[in-house]
Structure formats: structure tokens, C-alpha cells
Design a protein around this motif. Structure first.
Motif, PDB file in Angstrom:
ATOM      1  N   UNK A 171     -33.674  19.099 -16.476  1.00 55.91           N
ATOM      2  CA  UNK A 171     -35.076  18.946 -16.868  1.00 55.91           C
ATOM      3  C   UNK A 171     -35.369  17.536 -17.359  1.00 55.91           C
ATOM      4  N   UNK A 172     -34.479  16.600 -17.069  1.00 51.28           N
ATOM      5  CA  UNK A 172     -34.676  15.216 -17.486  1.00 51.28           C
ATOM      6  C   UNK A 172     -34.176  14.295 -16.389  1.00 51.28           C
ATOM      7  N   UNK A 173     -34.952  13.269 -16.093  1.00 51.90           N
ATOM      8  CA  UNK A 173     -34.652  12.402 -14.956  1.00 51.90           C
ATOM      9  C   UNK A 173     -33.480  11.464 -15.165  1.00 51.90           C
ATOM     10  N   UNK A 174     -33.090  11.202 -16.401  1.00 54.23           N
ATOM     11  CA  UNK A 174     -32.166  10.106 -16.682  1.00 54.23           C
ATOM     12  C   UNK A 174     -30.846  10.240 -15.935  1.00 54.23           C
ATOM     13  N   UNK A 175     -30.232  11.439 -15.980  1.00 49.40           N
ATOM     14  CA  UNK A 175     -28.922  11.616 -15.353  1.00 49.40           C
ATOM     15  C   UNK A 175     -28.985  11.473 -13.835  1.00 49.40           C
ATOM     16  N   UNK A 176     -30.185  11.622 -13.253  1.00 49.85           N
ATOM     17  CA  UNK A 176     -30.325  11.430 -11.813  1.00 49.85           C
ATOM     18  C   UNK A 176     -30.311   9.957 -11.441  1.00 49.85           C
ATOM     19  N   UNK A 177     -30.690   9.093 -12.392  1.00 50.14           N
ATOM     20  CA  UNK A 177     -30.701   7.654 -12.145  1.00 50.14           C
ATOM     21  C   UNK A 177     -29.417   6.998 -12.621  1.00 50.14           C
ATOM     22  N   UNK A 178     -28.989   7.346 -13.822  1.00 54.84           N
ATOM     23  CA  UNK A 178     -27.762   6.782 -14.396  1.00 54.84           C
ATOM     24  C   UNK A 178     -26.810   7.947 -14.697  1.00 54.84           C
ATOM     25  N   UNK A 179     -25.808   8.192 -13.859  1.00 57.35           N
ATOM     26  CA  UNK A 179     -24.902   9.323 -14.071  1.00 57.35           C
ATOM     27  C   UNK A 179     -24.212   9.230 -15.430  1.00 57.35           C
TER      28      UNK A 179
END
Length: 236
Positions: free
Chosen positions: A91-99
């Protein structure tokens, strides 16, 4: 990095993923390993650690990536939920951009613990504003001071990006940030102290008076270690 070196690194990344996802068994192993790591990071961010109690309620948080440094600052009213999900990315975009495997450290500030250090007048203002608005105001103030790159642009429906001028924002947080200068200063002081901590000696968590810093970078295990095996029971 030159454009040629960048493209070469990108192709290497794609090739490595293709190898890791070569068949159904490898895909399952990949899923298990990634979730096992993300679950461990989420647990370190939220669960009690030594004399540091479990992290719940309103917090500010920031993620530092290896090499890039601070990349994102956020806030939540439900640390026990959001911080667990942060490395999973559902539910948060961060891990999709920075693993999360590339996160150097994550700083968490439990800002309500700092309220005792501000004047009675400002405490009354915080109560009047409410926890949600105060959290947004503190988030905005910290973003302005630290200028994290992933907070400084917005996606556009055209497929590209446009810059955000945080200092000219008219968001709820921006409109209220100037009302709580004492609390903002205390938050920034706690943030600075924790963000300067390092994983020397390979700790996974360092606790502060009003928060903690977690080092996902200290969790990586050498090849062949037990955590590297394709186990189905993991941490999930």
C-alpha cells in the motif's frame, strides 16, 4: 555515471532478474526470500527491541538508500501498520521504486514523546490542531529542511514527472507548519541525531529518546546462510 554506463547497469539488472525468475520454482524462492527480508525489516521498525518499546501511533519516518542517501520522508498515525507495510510495498509506492534490500537505514521519530519539551501555549496549539494535522505539519517542515528527492516530484498522467516546490505548498501540513516551531525544532534535533548514526559493529537497531534507527543493510546474509535457503516457513 554516463548514459552508457547507466544503460549497461539497467540491462544487467534486468538480466539478473530474468535469471532469478527463470522458472516457477525460482519465482517461488524469490517471493519467499523478498518477503522474509521485508518482514524482518518491518518487525525491526515496529516491535519492542531491548528497552525500546514497540512503535505505535503517530510517527515521522525517513528512508535512506545505500549511495543515494535520504530519499523519502513520510508520516503516519498508525506506525504499527504503516511501518510494517513500508518494506513490503503493498500500500506504499516506496518499495516499488527503492527495494528494501538497498535501504541503508530507516529513521523513525515518535513525535508525541517530544511534546513535553515545548511550551504550554504550543501544546495547546497541538491539541487544537489534532494529531493528524500536526503530523502533516511536522512532515512538511521536515521535508522542507531535508528535501528528499522522492518527495520533491509528482507523477503526471502523461507518464513523466513535474517538480514540487515544497516551500510554496498549500497543503494542510504546509499551512499549519509555522504554528509549531518549538516542536518542529525538537523533531529536527532528534532526526539529526538518529540520522547520523551508523551501523558500525553491525547493529540492526539503535534506540533514541524519541525514536529509533533501523539498519536493513545489516541484515544481509552471506550466500549459503540459513536465511538464504528457499524455506516456506520464513517469518511470514
Amino acid at each position: 555515471m554516463t548514459d552508457q554506463a547507466y544503460e549497461s547497469a539497467y540491462l544487467t539488472w534486468r538480466s539478473s532478474l530474468a535469471t532469478l525468475l527463470a522458472d516457477a520454482a525460482q519465482l517461488e524462492r524469490w517471493q519467499e526470500r523478498r518477503y522474509r527480508f521485508a518482514h524482518r525489516v518491518g518487525a525491526l521498525l515496529t516491535e519492542a527491541h531491548g528497552e525500546s518499546p514497540a512503535v505505535t501511533g503517530p510517527v515521522l519516518y525517513g528512508v535512506f538508500a545505500t549511495g543515494a542517501g535520504l530519499c523519502y520522508v513520510g508520516q503516519t498515525q498508525e506506525a504499527e501498520r504503516r511501518l510494517r507495510d513500508l518494506p513490503v510495498g503493498e500500500s506504499h509506492h516506496l518499495a516499488n521504486t527503492v527495494p528494501p534490500e538497498l535501504w541503508e537505514k530507516v529513521v523513525v521519530i515518535r513525535w508525541p514523546l517530544l511534546l513535553s519539551g515545548v511550551s504550554g501555549a504550543e501544546q495547546s496549539l497541538v491539541e487544537e490542531m489534532g494529531s493528524v494535522v500536526c503530523g502533516l505539519a511536522l512532515e512538511h517542515a521536515l521535508q522542507v529542511v531535508t528535501n528528499p528527492p522522492l518527495n520533491s516530484r509528482r507523477r503526471r498522467t502523461s507518464g513523466d514527472w513535474r517538480p514540487r516546490n515544497l516551500t510554496q505548498s498549500r497543503s494542510r501540513g504546509a499551512l499549519h507548519a509555522q504554528r509549531i516551531p518549538e516542536l518542529s525544532r525538537l523533531v529536527h534535533a532528534s532526526w539529526t541525531a538518529l540520522s547520523q548514526a551508523t551501523a558500525a559493529g553491525h547493529p540492526t537497531v539503535i534506540a533514541g529518546d524519541a525514536g529509533r534507527v533501523v539498519f536493513p543493510s545489516a541484515l544481509h546474509e552471506p550466500p549459503g546462510a540459513p536465511g538464504d535457503l528457499p524455506q516456506g516457513d520464513g517469518d511470514g
